[in-house]
Design an enzyme around this catalytic site. Structure first.
Site, PDB file in Angstrom:
ATOM      1  N   ASP A 145       0.783  -1.244   0.000  1.00 21.36           N
ATOM      2  CA  ASP A 145       0.000   0.000   0.000  1.00 21.36           C
ATOM      3  C   ASP A 145       0.817   1.298   0.000  1.00 21.36           C
ATOM      4  O   ASP A 145       0.461   2.256   0.702  1.00 21.36           O
ATOM      5  CB  ASP A 145      -0.957   0.023   1.201  1.00 21.36           C
ATOM      6  CG  ASP A 145      -1.933  -1.141   1.206  1.00 21.36           C
ATOM      7  OD1 ASP A 145      -1.910  -1.951   0.270  1.00 21.36           O
ATOM      8  OD2 ASP A 145      -2.723  -1.233   2.167  1.00 21.36           O
TER       9      ASP A 145
ATOM     10  N   GLU B  83      -4.590  -0.871  -1.358  1.00 25.61           N
ATOM     11  CA  GLU B  83      -5.896  -0.925  -0.683  1.00 25.61           C
ATOM     12  C   GLU B  83      -6.860  -0.075  -1.516  1.00 25.61           C
ATOM     13  O   GLU B  83      -6.632   1.117  -1.725  1.00 25.61           O
ATOM     14  CB  GLU B  83      -5.799  -0.373   0.748  1.00 25.61           C
ATOM     15  CG  GLU B  83      -7.131  -0.471   1.494  1.00 25.61           C
ATOM     16  CD  GLU B  83      -7.040  -0.101   2.966  1.00 25.61           C
ATOM     17  OE1 GLU B  83      -5.925  -0.031   3.520  1.00 25.61           O
ATOM     18  OE2 GLU B  83      -8.108   0.115   3.571  1.00 25.61           O
TER      19      GLU B  83
ATOM     20  N   LYS C 121      -6.665  -4.869  -3.037  1.00 26.28           N
ATOM     21  CA  LYS C 121      -7.268  -5.540  -1.874  1.00 26.28           C
ATOM     22  C   LYS C 121      -8.277  -4.617  -1.185  1.00 26.28           C
ATOM     23  O   LYS C 121      -7.975  -3.455  -0.922  1.00 26.28           O
ATOM     24  CB  LYS C 121      -6.181  -5.987  -0.892  1.00 26.28           C
ATOM     25  CG  LYS C 121      -5.349  -4.859  -0.289  1.00 26.28           C
ATOM     26  CD  LYS C 121      -4.292  -5.446   0.635  1.00 26.28           C
ATOM     27  CE  LYS C 121      -3.493  -4.396   1.366  1.00 26.28           C
ATOM     28  NZ  LYS C 121      -4.253  -3.527   2.270  1.00 26.28           N
TER      29      LYS C 121
ATOM     30  N   LYS D   6      -7.628  -4.977   4.974  1.00 23.02           N
ATOM     31  CA  LYS D   6      -6.301  -4.643   5.491  1.00 23.02           C
ATOM     32  C   LYS D   6      -5.307  -5.736   5.106  1.00 23.02           C
ATOM     33  O   LYS D   6      -4.177  -5.459   4.735  1.00 23.02           O
ATOM     34  CB  LYS D   6      -6.348  -4.465   7.016  1.00 23.02           C
ATOM     35  CG  LYS D   6      -7.358  -3.437   7.505  1.00 23.02           C
ATOM     36  CD  LYS D   6      -7.111  -2.076   6.901  1.00 23.02           C
ATOM     37  CE  LYS D   6      -8.092  -1.061   7.463  1.00 23.02           C
ATOM     38  NZ  LYS D   6      -8.220   0.106   6.552  1.00 23.02           N
TER      39      LYS D   6
ATOM     40  N   VAL E 208       3.221   0.287   4.216  1.00 23.16           N
ATOM     41  CA  VAL E 208       2.482   0.984   5.278  1.00 23.16           C
ATOM     42  C   VAL E 208       1.068   0.420   5.434  1.00 23.16           C
ATOM     43  O   VAL E 208       0.527  -0.152   4.490  1.00 23.16           O
ATOM     44  CB  VAL E 208       2.400   2.490   4.969  1.00 23.16           C
ATOM     45  CG1 VAL E 208       3.780   3.106   5.009  1.00 23.16           C
ATOM     46  CG2 VAL E 208       1.709   2.802   3.643  1.00 23.16           C
ATOM     47  N   THR E 209       0.514   0.672   6.604  1.00 21.93           N
ATOM     48  CA  THR E 209       1.183   1.099   7.808  1.00 21.93           C
ATOM     49  C   THR E 209       1.591  -0.144   8.601  1.00 21.93           C
ATOM     50  O   THR E 209       0.929  -1.170   8.520  1.00 21.93           O
ATOM     51  CB  THR E 209       0.293   2.002   8.697  1.00 21.93           C
ATOM     52  OG1 THR E 209      -0.895   1.283   9.072  1.00 21.93           O
ATOM     53  CG2 THR E 209      -0.103   3.267   7.974  1.00 21.93           C
TER      54      THR E 209
ATOM     55  N   CYS F 280      -2.055  -2.564   7.809  1.00 23.15           N
ATOM     56  CA  CYS F 280      -2.060  -3.495   6.663  1.00 23.15           C
ATOM     57  C   CYS F 280      -0.826  -4.399   6.606  1.00 23.15           C
ATOM     58  O   CYS F 280      -0.927  -5.546   6.153  1.00 23.15           O
ATOM     59  CB  CYS F 280      -2.241  -2.718   5.377  1.00 23.15           C
ATOM     60  SG  CYS F 280      -3.902  -2.010   5.272  1.00 23.15           S
TER      61      CYS F 280
ATOM     62  N   GLN G 219       8.697 -14.004  21.164  1.00 29.13           N
ATOM     63  CA  GLN G 219       8.401 -15.423  21.406  1.00 29.13           C
ATOM     64  C   GLN G 219       8.972 -16.320  20.302  1.00 29.13           C
ATOM     65  O   GLN G 219       8.302 -17.224  19.799  1.00 29.13           O
ATOM     66  CB  GLN G 219       6.887 -15.645  21.520  1.00 29.13           C
ATOM     67  CG  GLN G 219       6.227 -14.781  22.604  1.00 29.13           C
ATOM     68  CD  GLN G 219       4.740 -14.991  22.653  1.00 29.13           C
ATOM     69  OE1 GLN G 219       4.269 -15.997  23.135  1.00 29.13           O
ATOM     70  NE2 GLN G 219       3.987 -14.016  22.132  1.00 29.13           N
TER      71      GLN G 219
HETATM   72  C1  C5J Z   1      -3.007   0.572   5.589  1.00 30.13           C
HETATM   73  C2  C5J Z   1      -4.729   1.819   6.680  1.00 30.13           C
HETATM   74  N1  C5J Z   1      -2.495   0.387   4.374  1.00 30.13           N
HETATM   75  N2  C5J Z   1      -3.924   2.257   7.653  1.00 30.13           N
HETATM   76  N3  C5J Z   1      -4.259   1.103   5.646  1.00 30.13           N
HETATM   77  O1  C5J Z   1      -2.389   0.306   6.594  1.00 30.13           O
HETATM   78  O2  C5J Z   1      -5.899   2.079   6.700  1.00 30.13           O
END
Ligand code: C5J
Length: 222
Positions: free
Chosen positions: A24, A72, A129, A132, A157-158, A162, A202
């Site tokens: 994204d 996205e 997509k 997320k 990101v972020t 996502c 972990q």
């Molecule tokens: C992504 C969002 N790409 N933060 N989307 O993380 O809405």
């Protein structure tokens, strides 16, 4: 095989099994007037990682390894946008609204495009997509299966939304996942730091993390 210096321990990268997934890196998350900004975020943070994401993409291209990009976005008729997503929060512009870069997060609109510096080249896969996670309601799983990919290196990101969602989806599907620290960003520095810690905690419960130079060095000799 190349052992990449990583946390919590070395990542055993296999050149015939690995792909880069860039999540994204779109104008809507990085530029004024886009979706990220409409939610009140400091989008300049995203712009700052562009040179490192570019180095990572170029490293994969030079090594002849596959690069996959995700975006996205939603259909123009919003049929893949659940009301719960559209109505969430109090943004100045909602998904589908007309903004300064076209309709927010709608496929084909100028603001939905991947940043020009990181644009896909011929032959690279682009996954649109609606969620997320990049596996939800997309052909990504099938594409990876057809190509024999079992290891995914992540950027984009972020970090905690996502990127982390997709890494968790991938981890549950049996992929070995690695996140490149300099090539991912959040609007909230503390969330980036926490997501990185969570992923590798972990004994790499979700995956590995590595620094960009170590990853580039590893793929060059894999
Ligand atoms: C992504 C969002 N790409 N933060 N989307 O993380 O809405």
């Amino acid at each position: 095989m190349a052992d990449i210096v990583a946390q919590p321990f070395a990542f055993p990268l296999r050149r015939h099994a690995v792909a880069l997934v860039v999540i994204d890196m779109q104008r809507d998350f990085a530029e004024a007037g886009g979706f990220g900004a409409s939610l009140g975020n400091d989008v300049a943070r995203v712009g700052k990682i562009v040179p490192d994401v570019k180095r990572l993409i170029e490293g994969f291209r030079e090594a002849g390894l596959p690069v996959i990009h995700t975006m996205e976005c939603h259909r123009p008729d919003l049929s893949d946008l659940p009301p719960a997503k559209r109505d969430r929060g109090n943004p100045s512009l909602r998904i589908g609204d007309e903004g300064p870069m076209g309709r927010i997060l709608i496929a084909g609109e100028p603001g939905t495009a991947i940043l020009a510096e990181l644009a896909p080249i011929d032959g690279e896969i682009v996954i649109e997509k609606p969620g997320k996670g990049a596996f939800y309601a997309t052909p990504l799983g099938e594409i990876l299966k057809q190509r024999g990919i079992s290891q995914l290196v992540f950027a984009g990101v972020t970090t905690e939304v996502c990127v982390q969602t997709t890494m968790r989806e991938a981890n549950d599907r049996g992929y070995e996942c690695l996140l490149v620290e300099e090539a991912t960003e959040s609007y909230f520095p503390q969330f980036k730091a926490a997501a990185i810690e969570m992923i590798r905690a972990q004994g790499a419960i979700v995956g590995w993390t590595a620094h960009l130079d170590d990853l580039l060095e590893g793929i060059a000799c894999a």
